[in-house]
Design a protein around this motif. Structure first.
Motif, PDB file in Angstrom:
ATOM      1  N   TYR A  47      -8.093  -5.182  -3.987  1.00  0.00           N
ATOM      2  CA  TYR A  47      -8.458  -5.828  -2.740  1.00  0.00           C
ATOM      3  C   TYR A  47      -7.255  -5.827  -1.800  1.00  0.00           C
ATOM      4  O   TYR A  47      -6.105  -5.717  -2.231  1.00  0.00           O
ATOM      5  CB  TYR A  47      -8.846  -7.295  -2.969  1.00  0.00           C
ATOM      6  CG  TYR A  47     -10.077  -7.515  -3.817  1.00  0.00           C
ATOM      7  CD1 TYR A  47      -9.999  -7.487  -5.210  1.00  0.00           C
ATOM      8  CD2 TYR A  47     -11.307  -7.785  -3.226  1.00  0.00           C
ATOM      9  CE1 TYR A  47     -11.125  -7.700  -5.981  1.00  0.00           C
ATOM     10  CE2 TYR A  47     -12.433  -7.993  -3.993  1.00  0.00           C
ATOM     11  CZ  TYR A  47     -12.339  -7.964  -5.370  1.00  0.00           C
ATOM     12  OH  TYR A  47     -13.451  -8.176  -6.131  1.00  0.00           O
TER      13      TYR A  47
ATOM     14  N   LEU B 203     -16.913  -8.072  -6.813  1.00  0.00           N
ATOM     15  CA  LEU B 203     -17.098  -9.318  -6.090  1.00  0.00           C
ATOM     16  C   LEU B 203     -17.090  -9.075  -4.599  1.00  0.00           C
ATOM     17  O   LEU B 203     -16.292  -8.297  -4.091  1.00  0.00           O
ATOM     18  CB  LEU B 203     -15.970 -10.295  -6.423  1.00  0.00           C
ATOM     19  CG  LEU B 203     -15.946 -10.942  -7.806  1.00  0.00           C
ATOM     20  CD1 LEU B 203     -14.696 -11.793  -7.948  1.00  0.00           C
ATOM     21  CD2 LEU B 203     -17.180 -11.774  -8.025  1.00  0.00           C
TER      22      LEU B 203
ATOM     23  N   PHE C  36     -16.476 -11.285  -1.249  1.00  0.00           N
ATOM     24  CA  PHE C  36     -15.921 -12.576  -0.882  1.00  0.00           C
ATOM     25  C   PHE C  36     -16.403 -13.041   0.480  1.00  0.00           C
ATOM     26  O   PHE C  36     -16.663 -12.243   1.391  1.00  0.00           O
ATOM     27  CB  PHE C  36     -14.396 -12.500  -0.849  1.00  0.00           C
ATOM     28  CG  PHE C  36     -13.753 -12.560  -2.209  1.00  0.00           C
ATOM     29  CD1 PHE C  36     -13.613 -11.416  -2.970  1.00  0.00           C
ATOM     30  CD2 PHE C  36     -13.311 -13.771  -2.716  1.00  0.00           C
ATOM     31  CE1 PHE C  36     -13.026 -11.473  -4.224  1.00  0.00           C
ATOM     32  CE2 PHE C  36     -12.726 -13.839  -3.966  1.00  0.00           C
ATOM     33  CZ  PHE C  36     -12.573 -12.685  -4.715  1.00  0.00           C
ATOM     34  N   GLY C  37     -16.481 -14.354   0.616  1.00  0.00           N
ATOM     35  CA  GLY C  37     -16.644 -14.950   1.928  1.00  0.00           C
ATOM     36  C   GLY C  37     -15.298 -14.988   2.630  1.00  0.00           C
ATOM     37  O   GLY C  37     -14.273 -14.561   2.079  1.00  0.00           O
ATOM     38  N   SER C  38     -15.296 -15.493   3.836  1.00  0.00           N
ATOM     39  CA  SER C  38     -14.084 -15.480   4.659  1.00  0.00           C
ATOM     40  C   SER C  38     -13.159 -16.647   4.371  1.00  0.00           C
ATOM     41  O   SER C  38     -12.048 -16.690   4.891  1.00  0.00           O
ATOM     42  CB  SER C  38     -14.463 -15.475   6.139  1.00  0.00           C
ATOM     43  OG  SER C  38     -15.345 -16.542   6.416  1.00  0.00           O
TER      44      SER C  38
ATOM     45  N   PHE D 133     -10.277  -3.935 -10.081  1.00  0.00           N
ATOM     46  CA  PHE D 133     -10.640  -3.918  -8.678  1.00  0.00           C
ATOM     47  C   PHE D 133      -9.382  -4.101  -7.834  1.00  0.00           C
ATOM     48  O   PHE D 133      -8.486  -4.859  -8.191  1.00  0.00           O
ATOM     49  CB  PHE D 133     -11.603  -5.072  -8.367  1.00  0.00           C
ATOM     50  CG  PHE D 133     -12.835  -5.094  -9.236  1.00  0.00           C
ATOM     51  CD1 PHE D 133     -12.832  -5.772 -10.445  1.00  0.00           C
ATOM     52  CD2 PHE D 133     -13.998  -4.455  -8.835  1.00  0.00           C
ATOM     53  CE1 PHE D 133     -13.960  -5.808 -11.244  1.00  0.00           C
ATOM     54  CE2 PHE D 133     -15.134  -4.493  -9.631  1.00  0.00           C
ATOM     55  CZ  PHE D 133     -15.103  -5.163 -10.836  1.00  0.00           C
TER      56      PHE D 133
ATOM     57  N   TYR E  40     -13.612 -12.470 -13.895  1.00  0.00           N
ATOM     58  CA  TYR E  40     -12.543 -11.791 -13.201  1.00  0.00           C
ATOM     59  C   TYR E  40     -11.261 -12.599 -13.276  1.00  0.00           C
ATOM     60  O   TYR E  40     -11.279 -13.803 -13.095  1.00  0.00           O
ATOM     61  CB  TYR E  40     -12.909 -11.621 -11.725  1.00  0.00           C
ATOM     62  CG  TYR E  40     -14.287 -11.020 -11.509  1.00  0.00           C
ATOM     63  CD1 TYR E  40     -15.413 -11.810 -11.556  1.00  0.00           C
ATOM     64  CD2 TYR E  40     -14.432  -9.660 -11.270  1.00  0.00           C
ATOM     65  CE1 TYR E  40     -16.671 -11.272 -11.373  1.00  0.00           C
ATOM     66  CE2 TYR E  40     -15.686  -9.116 -11.069  1.00  0.00           C
ATOM     67  CZ  TYR E  40     -16.790  -9.920 -11.124  1.00  0.00           C
ATOM     68  OH  TYR E  40     -18.036  -9.381 -10.947  1.00  0.00           O
TER      69      TYR E  40
ATOM     70  N   LYS F  99      -5.203 -14.571   7.335  1.00  0.00           N
ATOM     71  CA  LYS F  99      -6.313 -15.448   7.714  1.00  0.00           C
ATOM     72  C   LYS F  99      -7.670 -14.749   7.630  1.00  0.00           C
ATOM     73  O   LYS F  99      -8.611 -15.137   8.323  1.00  0.00           O
ATOM     74  CB  LYS F  99      -6.092 -16.018   9.113  1.00  0.00           C
ATOM     75  CG  LYS F  99      -4.835 -16.884   9.210  1.00  0.00           C
ATOM     76  CD  LYS F  99      -4.695 -17.531  10.574  1.00  0.00           C
ATOM     77  CE  LYS F  99      -3.437 -18.400  10.609  1.00  0.00           C
ATOM     78  NZ  LYS F  99      -3.258 -19.067  11.922  1.00  0.00           N
ATOM     79  N   GLN F 100      -7.757 -13.748   6.818  1.00  0.00           N
ATOM     80  CA  GLN F 100      -9.030 -13.067   6.617  1.00  0.00           C
ATOM     81  C   GLN F 100      -9.400 -13.074   5.138  1.00  0.00           C
ATOM     82  O   GLN F 100      -8.653 -13.542   4.286  1.00  0.00           O
ATOM     83  CB  GLN F 100      -8.951 -11.626   7.142  1.00  0.00           C
ATOM     84  CG  GLN F 100      -8.786 -11.535   8.646  1.00  0.00           C
ATOM     85  CD  GLN F 100      -8.927 -10.118   9.148  1.00  0.00           C
ATOM     86  OE1 GLN F 100      -9.577  -9.280   8.526  1.00  0.00           O
ATOM     87  NE2 GLN F 100      -8.326  -9.840  10.285  1.00  0.00           N
ATOM     88  N   SER F 101     -10.591 -12.578   4.877  1.00  0.00           N
ATOM     89  CA  SER F 101     -11.084 -12.589   3.509  1.00  0.00           C
ATOM     90  C   SER F 101     -10.477 -11.465   2.691  1.00  0.00           C
ATOM     91  O   SER F 101      -9.806 -10.581   3.225  1.00  0.00           O
ATOM     92  CB  SER F 101     -12.602 -12.459   3.518  1.00  0.00           C
ATOM     93  OG  SER F 101     -13.105 -12.537   2.202  1.00  0.00           O
ATOM     94  N   LEU F 102     -10.718 -11.523   1.404  1.00  0.00           N
ATOM     95  CA  LEU F 102     -10.309 -10.427   0.534  1.00  0.00           C
ATOM     96  C   LEU F 102     -11.355  -9.320   0.654  1.00  0.00           C
ATOM     97  O   LEU F 102     -12.539  -9.550   0.433  1.00  0.00           O
ATOM     98  CB  LEU F 102     -10.232 -10.880  -0.918  1.00  0.00           C
ATOM     99  CG  LEU F 102      -9.078 -11.795  -1.287  1.00  0.00           C
ATOM    100  CD1 LEU F 102      -9.385 -13.231  -0.962  1.00  0.00           C
ATOM    101  CD2 LEU F 102      -8.752 -11.656  -2.756  1.00  0.00           C
ATOM    102  N   MET F 103     -10.894  -8.146   0.996  1.00  0.00           N
ATOM    103  CA  MET F 103     -11.796  -7.024   1.170  1.00  0.00           C
ATOM    104  C   MET F 103     -11.615  -6.054   0.007  1.00  0.00           C
ATOM    105  O   MET F 103     -10.505  -5.574  -0.246  1.00  0.00           O
ATOM    106  CB  MET F 103     -11.513  -6.311   2.489  1.00  0.00           C
ATOM    107  CG  MET F 103     -11.679  -7.191   3.709  1.00  0.00           C
ATOM    108  SD  MET F 103     -13.348  -7.857   3.865  1.00  0.00           S
ATOM    109  CE  MET F 103     -14.291  -6.373   4.126  1.00  0.00           C
ATOM    110  N   LEU F 104     -12.692  -5.768  -0.678  1.00  0.00           N
ATOM    111  CA  LEU F 104     -12.627  -4.832  -1.792  1.00  0.00           C
ATOM    112  C   LEU F 104     -12.328  -3.437  -1.277  1.00  0.00           C
ATOM    113  O   LEU F 104     -12.984  -2.945  -0.354  1.00  0.00           O
ATOM    114  CB  LEU F 104     -13.952  -4.833  -2.559  1.00  0.00           C
ATOM    115  CG  LEU F 104     -14.027  -3.905  -3.768  1.00  0.00           C
ATOM    116  CD1 LEU F 104     -13.069  -4.362  -4.856  1.00  0.00           C
ATOM    117  CD2 LEU F 104     -15.456  -3.850  -4.314  1.00  0.00           C
TER     118      LEU F 104
ATOM    119  N   PHE G 237     -12.445 -19.750  -1.472  1.00  0.00           N
ATOM    120  CA  PHE G 237     -13.319 -18.607  -1.238  1.00  0.00           C
ATOM    121  C   PHE G 237     -14.513 -18.667  -2.177  1.00  0.00           C
ATOM    122  O   PHE G 237     -14.355 -18.932  -3.374  1.00  0.00           O
ATOM    123  CB  PHE G 237     -12.580 -17.287  -1.521  1.00  0.00           C
ATOM    124  CG  PHE G 237     -11.529 -16.946  -0.506  1.00  0.00           C
ATOM    125  CD1 PHE G 237     -10.200 -17.282  -0.715  1.00  0.00           C
ATOM    126  CD2 PHE G 237     -11.872 -16.255   0.654  1.00  0.00           C
ATOM    127  CE1 PHE G 237      -9.228 -16.945   0.217  1.00  0.00           C
ATOM    128  CE2 PHE G 237     -10.904 -15.925   1.585  1.00  0.00           C
ATOM    129  CZ  PHE G 237      -9.580 -16.272   1.365  1.00  0.00           C
TER     130      PHE G 237
END
Lengths: 112, 115
Positions: free
Chosen positions: B36, A100, A102-104, B34, B104, B41-46, A89
């Protein structure tokens, strides 16, 4: 609105060759960029970072390049090893302690 | 190096119950933590940002009454998922940043399954 994009969901590379993972961003306020490696069901592991005052940062086999005018960064891994296989990532922030984005992610497979 | 401990690593709970996840910075004072979440299969979402001693700042679309965040000390933040439902099943990860320790550090994550 995706501010950080990794357009390649996967990448397969032969062991010993170079792996290049790409990342694009849209927010010009970002000035700190990081790459993380992640295995399933684990937290991300920090690999390397770069601030916007630099265009290259190197740490062993890992090099990050930043092209601010193109809002593009890339992670080079050379030589690639099977143990590098993971999801990578990229992430961006306004400074080194702000949140932060993040990208996918890109799934890297290094073939023996 | 900086270490962040997150517990539990996995939890299964019944729909309607609440679950608390702890995030501790072991060797540095985390002024900011933070939270998340990551779907498969997806990104980390804050989800939210919390500063010690003050209310958390939630990202757009995150229900603050459902995801309660407490950051009562410089080494501990907790996320409580209240009245959990199956759609809350996800992988939750915390990260911490400190005044001395820049950057981080992430916890190992918590896999929540609501049945």
């Amino acid at each position: 609105d995706q501010q950080v994009k990794q357009n390649s969901p996967s990448l397969s590379v032969q062991e010993g060759r170079i792996s290049i993972l790409n990342c694009d961003y849209t927010n010009s306020m970002f000035d700190y960029f990081l790459w993380y490696k992640k295995y399933p069901a684990e937290g991300p592991t920090f690999l390397i970072s770069i601030s916007s005052i630099k265009d290259k940062n190197e740490d062993g086999r890992f090099t990050v390049f930043l092209n601010k005018s193109a809002k593009h960064l890339s992670l080079h891994i050379v030589p690639s090893q099977p143990g590098d296989s993971a999801v990578y990532f990229c992430a961006a922030s306004r400074d080194s302690s702000y949140k932060l984005i993040f990208g996918s992610g890109t799934r890297l497979l290094v073939r023996p | 190096g900086a270490v962040v401990s997150q517990h539990p690593s996995w939890v299964i709970c019944k729909s309607g119950t609440s679950v608390k996840i702890e995030c501790r910075s072991l060797d540095f004072q985390a002024t900011t933590m933070f939270w998340y979440r990551q779907f498969p299969k997806q990104s980390l979402m804050l989800m939210a940002t919390s500063n010690e001693g003050s209310k958390a700042t939630y990202e757009q679309g995150v229900e603050k009454d459902k995801f309660l965040i407490n950051h009562a000390s410089l080494t501990l933040s907790t996320l409580t998922v209240t009245s959990a439902h199956p759609e809350d099943s996800s992988f939750y990860i915390c990260s911490a940043s400190g005044q001395i320790h820049y950057g981080y550090t992430f916890g190992s994550g918590t896999r929540l399954t609501v049945v």
